[in-house]
Design an enzyme around this catalytic site. Structure first.
Site, PDB file in Angstrom:
ATOM      1  N   ASP A 155      -4.966   8.202   1.202  1.00 55.38           N
ATOM      2  CA  ASP A 155      -3.871   8.544   0.294  1.00 55.38           C
ATOM      3  C   ASP A 155      -3.164   9.801   0.803  1.00 55.38           C
ATOM      4  O   ASP A 155      -3.811  10.747   1.255  1.00 55.38           O
ATOM      5  CB  ASP A 155      -4.412   8.769  -1.120  1.00 55.38           C
ATOM      6  CG  ASP A 155      -3.320   8.704  -2.172  1.00 55.38           C
ATOM      7  OD1 ASP A 155      -3.325   7.753  -2.978  1.00 55.38           O
ATOM      8  OD2 ASP A 155      -2.453   9.609  -2.183  1.00 55.38           O
ATOM      9  N   ILE A 156      -1.842   9.797   0.717  1.00 48.28           N
ATOM     10  CA  ILE A 156      -1.047  10.920   1.220  1.00 48.28           C
ATOM     11  C   ILE A 156      -1.243  12.168   0.359  1.00 48.28           C
ATOM     12  O   ILE A 156      -1.000  13.292   0.821  1.00 48.28           O
ATOM     13  CB  ILE A 156       0.449  10.505   1.293  1.00 48.28           C
ATOM     14  CG1 ILE A 156       1.190  11.313   2.338  1.00 48.28           C
ATOM     15  CG2 ILE A 156       1.115  10.575  -0.063  1.00 48.28           C
ATOM     16  CD1 ILE A 156       2.563  10.750   2.676  1.00 48.28           C
ATOM     17  N   GLU A 184       2.186   3.728  -9.908  1.00 48.16           N
ATOM     18  CA  GLU A 184       3.385   4.305  -9.277  1.00 48.16           C
ATOM     19  C   GLU A 184       3.930   3.392  -8.195  1.00 48.16           C
ATOM     20  O   GLU A 184       5.151   3.268  -8.042  1.00 48.16           O
ATOM     21  CB  GLU A 184       3.053   5.669  -8.656  1.00 48.16           C
ATOM     22  CG  GLU A 184       2.796   6.755  -9.672  1.00 48.16           C
ATOM     23  CD  GLU A 184       2.271   8.036  -9.010  1.00 48.16           C
ATOM     24  OE1 GLU A 184       2.336   8.155  -7.767  1.00 48.16           O
ATOM     25  OE2 GLU A 184       1.774   8.898  -9.755  1.00 48.16           O
ATOM     26  N   VAL A 185       3.060   2.817  -7.409  1.00 50.78           N
ATOM     27  CA  VAL A 185       3.493   1.951  -6.303  1.00 50.78           C
ATOM     28  C   VAL A 185       3.141   0.515  -6.674  1.00 50.78           C
ATOM     29  O   VAL A 185       1.958   0.188  -6.867  1.00 50.78           O
ATOM     30  CB  VAL A 185       2.807   2.357  -4.975  1.00 50.78           C
ATOM     31  CG1 VAL A 185       3.188   1.374  -3.873  1.00 50.78           C
ATOM     32  CG2 VAL A 185       3.196   3.782  -4.588  1.00 50.78           C
ATOM     33  N   HIS A 190      -7.809   2.170  -5.221  1.00 48.15           N
ATOM     34  CA  HIS A 190      -8.166   3.530  -4.794  1.00 48.15           C
ATOM     35  C   HIS A 190      -9.686   3.635  -4.667  1.00 48.15           C
ATOM     36  O   HIS A 190     -10.423   3.108  -5.509  1.00 48.15           O
ATOM     37  CB  HIS A 190      -7.747   4.565  -5.843  1.00 48.15           C
ATOM     38  CG  HIS A 190      -6.284   4.685  -6.098  1.00 48.15           C
ATOM     39  ND1 HIS A 190      -5.507   5.633  -5.488  1.00 48.15           N
ATOM     40  CD2 HIS A 190      -5.456   4.000  -6.918  1.00 48.15           C
ATOM     41  CE1 HIS A 190      -4.257   5.534  -5.929  1.00 48.15           C
ATOM     42  NE2 HIS A 190      -4.201   4.550  -6.799  1.00 48.15           N
ATOM     43  N   HIS A 245      -3.126  -2.034  -5.045  1.00 45.91           N
ATOM     44  CA  HIS A 245      -3.988  -1.213  -4.193  1.00 45.91           C
ATOM     45  C   HIS A 245      -5.202  -0.759  -4.994  1.00 45.91           C
ATOM     46  O   HIS A 245      -5.100  -0.473  -6.186  1.00 45.91           O
ATOM     47  CB  HIS A 245      -3.233  -0.007  -3.628  1.00 45.91           C
ATOM     48  CG  HIS A 245      -2.493   0.796  -4.651  1.00 45.91           C
ATOM     49  ND1 HIS A 245      -1.300   0.391  -5.203  1.00 45.91           N
ATOM     50  CD2 HIS A 245      -2.788   1.979  -5.238  1.00 45.91           C
ATOM     51  CE1 HIS A 245      -0.889   1.290  -6.083  1.00 45.91           C
ATOM     52  NE2 HIS A 245      -1.772   2.264  -6.133  1.00 45.91           N
TER      53      HIS A 245
HETATM   54  P1  5GP Z   1      -0.744   4.466  -8.133  1.00 45.61           P
HETATM   55  O1  5GP Z   1      -0.381   5.542  -9.123  1.00 45.61           O
HETATM   56  O2  5GP Z   1       0.366   3.466  -7.952  1.00 45.61           O
HETATM   57  O3  5GP Z   1      -2.080   3.827  -8.430  1.00 45.61           O
HETATM   58  O4  5GP Z   1      -1.005   5.215  -6.772  1.00 45.61           O
HETATM   59  C1  5GP Z   1      -0.080   5.297  -5.744  1.00 45.61           C
HETATM   60  C2  5GP Z   1      -0.692   6.185  -4.699  1.00 45.61           C
HETATM   61  O5  5GP Z   1       0.012   6.012  -3.493  1.00 45.61           O
HETATM   62  C3  5GP Z   1      -0.638   7.670  -5.037  1.00 45.61           C
HETATM   63  O6  5GP Z   1      -1.971   8.183  -5.075  1.00 45.61           O
HETATM   64  C4  5GP Z   1       0.188   8.276  -3.899  1.00 45.61           C
HETATM   65  O7  5GP Z   1      -0.297   9.537  -3.475  1.00 45.61           O
HETATM   66  C5  5GP Z   1       0.067   7.231  -2.804  1.00 45.61           C
HETATM   67  N1  5GP Z   1       1.209   7.146  -1.906  1.00 45.61           N
HETATM   68  C6  5GP Z   1       2.514   7.063  -2.259  1.00 45.61           C
HETATM   69  N2  5GP Z   1       3.295   6.986  -1.178  1.00 45.61           N
HETATM   70  C7  5GP Z   1       2.454   6.990  -0.104  1.00 45.61           C
HETATM   71  C8  5GP Z   1       2.679   6.934   1.318  1.00 45.61           C
HETATM   72  O8  5GP Z   1       3.799   6.851   1.822  1.00 45.61           O
HETATM   73  N3  5GP Z   1       1.567   6.982   2.102  1.00 45.61           N
HETATM   74  C9  5GP Z   1       0.306   7.072   1.584  1.00 45.61           C
HETATM   75  N4  5GP Z   1      -0.699   7.125   2.456  1.00 45.61           N
HETATM   76  N5  5GP Z   1       0.067   7.139   0.261  1.00 45.61           N
HETATM   77  C10 5GP Z   1       1.128   7.098  -0.574  1.00 45.61           C
END
Ligand code: 5GP
Ligand code: ZN
Length: 116
Positions: A30-31, A94-95, A101, A99
């Site tokens: 994760d970034i 968010e994305v 985690h 995915h």
């Molecule tokens: P969500 O809230 O959708 O479960 O988590 C999305 C995750 O994607 C976040 O933890 C965020 O830090 C990670 N993320 C967003 N953009 C990128 C990216 O461009 N590269 C990587 N490696 N992680 C990302």
């Protein structure tokens, strides 16, 4: 071509710190890590979230989940870890590319959720 950020990572258009890759799955750090170890595993084929999966996704999701322990051990998480799949508005996703985690580190993680 999908503008989805994780599809772009799968295609190599956006760099990532890759942990694992095969024909179906990609794992990368994760970034913006929330724990000493924080990576995610994604199916390469786009599906927005766990709210959109059906029986056609079962083989790849089975493969994904059965790989998590090995990947976690490879990142030093010998004593356990937590998996999180945020889904939709309520899950604060968010994305919108499914995915999983994987978070952990040397210390115990906090509570899964804060009791209200
Ligand atoms: P969500 O809230 O959708 O479960 O988590 C999305 C995750 O994607 C976040 O933890 C965020 O830090 C990670 N993320 C967003 N953009 C990128 C990216 O461009 N590269 C990587 N490696 N992680 C990302
Ligand atoms: Zn995607």
């Amino acid at each position: 071509m999908s503008e989805c950020i994780f599809c772009r990572i799968v295609r190599g258009e956006i760099p990532c710190r890759k942990i694992y890759e095969d024909e179906d799955l990609l794992a990368f750090h994760d970034i913006n890590p929330l724990a000493p170890v924080h990576f995610m595993v994604i199916p390469k084929r786009h599906v927005a979230s766990l709210a959109e999966t059906d029986a056609s996704h079962a083989p790849v999701l089975g493969k994904l989940f059965s790989l998590l322990g090995e990947l976690a051990r490879g990142q030093g998480l010998a004593d356990g870890f937590r998996t999180i799949v945020n889904t939709g508005r309520v899950g604060q996703q968010e994305v919108y590319h499914l995915h999983v985690h994987v978070v952990g580190g040397p210390d115990r993680l906090g509570p899964m959720l804060t009791r209200k």
